[in-house]
Design a protein around this motif. Structure first.
Motif: not given
Ligand code: ATP
Length: 201
Positions: A39, A82, A50-52, A47-48, A54-55
């Motif tokens: 990561y 997750k 951050i998608a899970a 990316d995954a 958040g920023a």
């Protein structure tokens, strides 16, 4: 030549064993370090994650802020699941690739992969052998107190939250009992190492 998965509970002595085996000539991979690369920016899980989550988990330098991520998943099994469902498969694939690249580059001695969560993540099929490092509970608690300053009650809570050694042992082809001095551990590992080299030509 063999690929060995090295596992064990908190403070059992995995890193110490891995370091000694490294001195004997093993190539050692640390699954925690591999996980971190998955990561890092450009990594397969970046990316995954951050998608899970958040920023908010992205630091100004674009790396993922491990402290923030840790605080988000701590004590929340759903979020922790997750995260592991993203990071563990990516780490498994990275370890698999690293091992095959090491083989292709001619590594002849055993490769040892230190992975605390080897059984929990179900990575057994990556390895020819699984070695479990085990130490009596009171020694583990004492060693963690010296190493990290954790109170015995904190160590006990962490030990209880993990898979038991009994469960781990069901998957292990060899159990390394780290119940003596460091010198005794080194002597035991000398025998184990000589045996593994003999068994594998
Ligand atoms: P973790 O999973 O928590 O990172 P670990 O299983 O990798 O732990 P180590 O870091 O190798 O465990 O060992 C924990 C502590 O115990 C270290 O400070 C280490 O030096 C010490 N230790 C390990 N084995 C022995 C031993 N046989 N005698 C004395 N100290 C030991």
């Amino acid at each position: 030549m063999l690929t060995i998965g090295l596992t064990g509970g908190i403070g059992s002595g995995k890193s110490t064993v891995a370091q000694i085996l490294g001195e004997f000539g093993a190539t050692v991979l640390d699954a925690d370090k591999v996980a971190h690369t998955t990561y890092a920016p450009g990594g397969p899980a970046y990316d995954a994650v951050i998608a899970a989550f958040g920023a908010q988990v992205v630091a100004p330098d674009r790396t993922i802020d491990r402290k923030k991520l840790g605080a988000i998943v701590f004590g929340n099994p759903e979020r922790l699941n997750k995260l592991t469902s993203i990071v563990w498969p990516a780490t498994r694939e990275s370890i698999r690739r690293n091992v095959s690249e090491l083989r292709a580059s001619g590594a002849e001695l055993p490769i040892v992969v230190e992975a605390a969560i080897l059984i929990e993540a179900n990575w057994q099929s990556l390895f020819d052998e699984i070695w479990l490092v085990r130490a009596p509970r009171e020694q583990v608690v004492g060693r963690i107190e010296i190493q990290r300053g954790l109170k015995p009650s904190e160590s006990e809570a962490r030990i209880r939250a993990q898979l038991s050694d009994e469960e781990r042992a069901k998957h292990a082809s060899l159990v390394i009992e780290n119940n003596g001095s460091l010198e005794e551990l080194r002597n035991l590992l000398k025998e184990v190492w000589a045996d593994v080299l003999k068994r594998n030509g």
